[in-house]
Design a protein around this motif. Structure first.
Motif, PDB file in Angstrom:
ATOM      1  N   ARG A 276       0.812  -1.097   0.025  1.00  0.00           N
ATOM      2  CA  ARG A 276      -0.158  -0.145   0.011  1.00  0.00           C
ATOM      3  C   ARG A 276       0.951   1.321   0.180  1.00  0.00           C
ATOM      4  O   ARG A 276       0.437   2.204  -0.643  1.00  0.00           O
ATOM      5  N   TYR A 277       1.946   1.528   0.641  1.00  0.00           N
ATOM      6  CA  TYR A 277       2.955   2.384   0.877  1.00  0.00           C
ATOM      7  C   TYR A 277       3.986   2.470  -0.244  1.00  0.00           C
ATOM      8  O   TYR A 277       4.485   3.502  -0.425  1.00  0.00           O
ATOM      9  N   VAL A 278       4.246   1.499  -0.660  1.00  0.00           N
ATOM     10  CA  VAL A 278       5.404   1.267  -1.673  1.00  0.00           C
ATOM     11  C   VAL A 278       5.009   0.742  -2.871  1.00  0.00           C
ATOM     12  O   VAL A 278       5.096   1.431  -4.042  1.00  0.00           O
ATOM     13  N   ALA A 279       4.845  -0.284  -3.131  1.00  0.00           N
ATOM     14  CA  ALA A 279       4.747  -1.024  -4.192  1.00  0.00           C
ATOM     15  C   ALA A 279       3.911  -0.731  -5.240  1.00  0.00           C
ATOM     16  O   ALA A 279       3.900  -0.616  -6.592  1.00  0.00           O
ATOM     17  N   THR A 280       2.728  -0.266  -4.832  1.00  0.00           N
ATOM     18  CA  THR A 280       1.770   0.269  -5.663  1.00  0.00           C
ATOM     19  C   THR A 280       1.867   1.449  -6.456  1.00  0.00           C
ATOM     20  O   THR A 280       1.469   1.627  -7.436  1.00  0.00           O
ATOM     21  N   HIS A 281       3.153   2.178  -5.953  1.00  0.00           N
ATOM     22  CA  HIS A 281       3.685   3.428  -6.478  1.00  0.00           C
ATOM     23  C   HIS A 281       4.615   3.160  -7.477  1.00  0.00           C
ATOM     24  O   HIS A 281       5.137   3.846  -8.127  1.00  0.00           O
ATOM     25  N   ILE A 282       5.212   1.865  -7.669  1.00  0.00           N
ATOM     26  CA  ILE A 282       6.154   1.418  -8.242  1.00  0.00           C
ATOM     27  C   ILE A 282       5.818   1.036  -9.857  1.00  0.00           C
ATOM     28  O   ILE A 282       5.345   0.309 -10.229  1.00  0.00           O
ATOM     29  N   ALA A 428      -2.034  -9.196 -10.010  1.00  0.00           N
ATOM     30  CA  ALA A 428      -3.356  -9.160  -9.752  1.00  0.00           C
ATOM     31  C   ALA A 428      -3.531  -7.693  -9.046  1.00  0.00           C
ATOM     32  O   ALA A 428      -4.509  -7.111  -9.182  1.00  0.00           O
ATOM     33  N   ARG A 429      -2.431  -7.718  -8.161  1.00  0.00           N
ATOM     34  CA  ARG A 429      -2.550  -6.431  -7.141  1.00  0.00           C
ATOM     35  C   ARG A 429      -2.424  -4.977  -8.084  1.00  0.00           C
ATOM     36  O   ARG A 429      -3.135  -3.965  -7.834  1.00  0.00           O
ATOM     37  N   ARG A 430      -1.703  -5.226  -8.982  1.00  0.00           N
ATOM     38  CA  ARG A 430      -1.554  -4.163 -10.158  1.00  0.00           C
ATOM     39  C   ARG A 430      -2.833  -3.793 -10.780  1.00  0.00           C
ATOM     40  O   ARG A 430      -3.376  -2.622 -10.724  1.00  0.00           O
ATOM     41  N   VAL A 431      -3.451  -4.939 -11.505  1.00  0.00           N
ATOM     42  CA  VAL A 431      -4.894  -4.573 -12.120  1.00  0.00           C
ATOM     43  C   VAL A 431      -5.887  -3.998 -11.025  1.00  0.00           C
ATOM     44  O   VAL A 431      -6.599  -2.966 -11.287  1.00  0.00           O
ATOM     45  N   GLU A 432      -5.800  -4.624  -9.839  1.00  0.00           N
ATOM     46  CA  GLU A 432      -6.847  -4.218  -8.722  1.00  0.00           C
ATOM     47  C   GLU A 432      -6.603  -2.657  -8.465  1.00  0.00           C
ATOM     48  O   GLU A 432      -7.742  -2.009  -8.373  1.00  0.00           O
ATOM     49  N   GLY A 437      -9.839  -3.181 -11.834  1.00  0.00           N
ATOM     50  CA  GLY A 437     -10.395  -4.460 -12.341  1.00  0.00           C
ATOM     51  C   GLY A 437     -10.565  -5.588 -11.467  1.00  0.00           C
ATOM     52  O   GLY A 437      -9.703  -5.704 -10.350  1.00  0.00           O
ATOM     53  N   PRO A 438     -11.429  -6.367 -11.647  1.00  0.00           N
ATOM     54  CA  PRO A 438     -11.699  -7.724 -10.893  1.00  0.00           C
ATOM     55  C   PRO A 438     -10.514  -8.533 -11.416  1.00  0.00           C
ATOM     56  O   PRO A 438      -9.854  -8.675 -12.413  1.00  0.00           O
TER      57      PRO A 438
END
Length: 443
Positions: A276-282, A428-432, A437-438
């Motif tokens: 939530r704090y790092v990887a989603t921003h990469i 999957a987490r990137r698409v979400e 996306g589902p």
């Protein structure tokens, strides 16, 4: 629609794609040892607060004293800053997880993360794949790479003129350190000290995950945990040196097996702080996005001038699941393609119901090399990227096989992957997060 025979596909490509989907599962059954608090979930922003807007595009030289031209990292480190690094090994996604954990550890320990390249043979830098400028802006934190502080060749077999330096590191796992080959490539003579048992999520299981916050307390520059204790060096360096853990450039053999303390393997959990704090921003660089865009358009026969059609990405991991299977029938050890097809239909239905989006195109990537499997893919009308035909390795290098695959996944409006695969998990987490996306993971 015709597909080239899988016999013509590069065996080298198949082997490398296989290594990128290493299993992220391990020990299970541990109870939750602590509950996250708001303080623990929100990393401090005290160190080197990173400016926003145009000023955020500051080169990494701001956080080093000089350049890496001397071949000695100690000549490049600023005396007023503290740093942390790790030697990450494994498949592409396992190294990505290791890097993200390292960045988060740097944030909460008030240290500048020094991100290593993807390894072990042909190296590409983290910044070649991921946009460091946008990441620094999102995190408001300094980030540098090993190439900013030390010169080394892009291939481990190439001759290096870098100076050999001694470095003391922590070993956060029970047993022998795993990063020796990479540290040798950096011309580092590394000694290891076993990390204290108090660092582990479950102190009774030294082979388990370590607690990121406990490790941050151990590495904190000012009055760290156990400041007055001395720990014996447990693994001498190849040169026979016994250097204690470095205080200026804190170093860990790996940051892969780490978590916030609530549970092991928390990347699988929705609340994972590192995600939530790092990887989603990469985010991927423009170069990587362009390669993915081009590959998708070619697979679906869409002109470059036309809008990108919405599609569902599928990742099927079969190769090593089948090879390690004790059953005579490999399908006893992994889900067959029809199971993925059913989940694809579920994702299509959810996209229609929630977004009013009708999606018929499906793009698949897999390490399965059997002719029967790809005949089933063809029968479903799904498309794929043939890295052998596209000469991905010859044109871009080994690492671009998984890089292009995961980048194409990130551009999908829905995703179906393989449970137990870190590549599927992160895709999957990137698409979400990135497209809302589902997603489904097939067990």
């Amino acid at each position: 629609m015709s597909f080239p025979s899988r016999e013509s596909r590069s065996l080298r490509s198949s082997r490398l794609v296989l290594t990128t989907t290493r299993l992220y599962r391990g020990l299970h059954g541990h109870s939750v040892l602590s509950i996250l608090t708001a303080r623990r979930e929100s990393p401090s922003t005290a160190i080197c607060a990173y400016p926003t807007g145009r000023a955020a595009r500051i080169v990494s030289s701001r956080f080093v004293k000089g350049s890496s031209t001397t071949g000695r990292f100690r000549d490049a480190l600023r005396p007023d800053l503290h740093y942390v690094t790790s030697f990450c090994l494994g498949g592409f996604t396992n190294q990505f997880i290791c890097f993200a954990n390292l960045i988060y550890l740097g944030m909460i320990s008030e240290r500048v993360p020094v991100i290593p390249p993807f390894t072990p043979s042909h190296h590409i830098s983290f910044g070649e794949v991921f946009d460091l400028d946008s990441l620094r802006t999102a995190l408001k934190k300094p980030l540098i790479e090993w190439a900013d502080i030390k010169n080394f060749p892009t291939h481990r077999d190439a001759r290096s003129f870098a100076a050999e330096e001694s470095l003391g590191c922590w070993n956060p796992r029970d047993g022998n350190p795993s990063g020796q080959s990479f540290s040798e490539h950096l011309h580092l003579d590394v000694s290891y000290t076993q990390i204290p048992g108090e660092m582990f999520i479950n102190p009774d299981h030294w082979h388990d995950h370590t607690n990121l916050w406990n490790v941050a307390a151990l590495l904190y520059p000012k009055r760290p945990l156990f400041e007055d204790r001395t720990f014996p060096v447990t693994h001498a360096s190849p040169k026979g040196n016994y250097a204690p853990p470095d205080r200026h450039l804190a170093c860990l053999d790996t940051t892969y097996y780490m978590g916030s303390g609530a549970a092991p393997f928390e990347w699988e959990r929705s609340w994972s702080p590192v995600w939530r704090y790092v990887a989603t921003h990469i985010k991927f660089t423009q170069k990587v996005n362009d390669l993915a865009d081009k590959a998708i358009r070619k697979a679906f026969k869409v002109r470059s001038s036309a809008p990108m059609p919405p599609f569902i990405a599928v990742h099927v991991r079969h190769g090593d699941f089948g090879r390690t299977c004790s059953s005579k029938d490999p399908e006893d050890c992994f889900a067959a393609l029809p199971a993925f097809a059913r989940r694809v239909e579920e994702v299509k239905q959810e996209l229609m119901e929630k977004k009013g989006l009708r999606v018929n195109r499906v793009l698949i990537s897999s390490d399965d090399t059997t002719e029967l499997f790809w005949q089933q893919v063809e029968a479903l009308g799904w498309r794929d990227i043939d890295h052998g035909v596209e000469q991905t390795v010859e044109r871009h290098g080994e690492w671009y096989l998984p890089v292009i695959d995961v980048a194409t996944h990130s551009l999908a409006v829905g995703f179906v992957g393989t449970s137990g695969s870190t590549l599927s998990l992160v895709s999957a987490r990137r698409v979400e997060d990135w497209s809302g996306g589902p997603t489904r993971l097939v067990y």
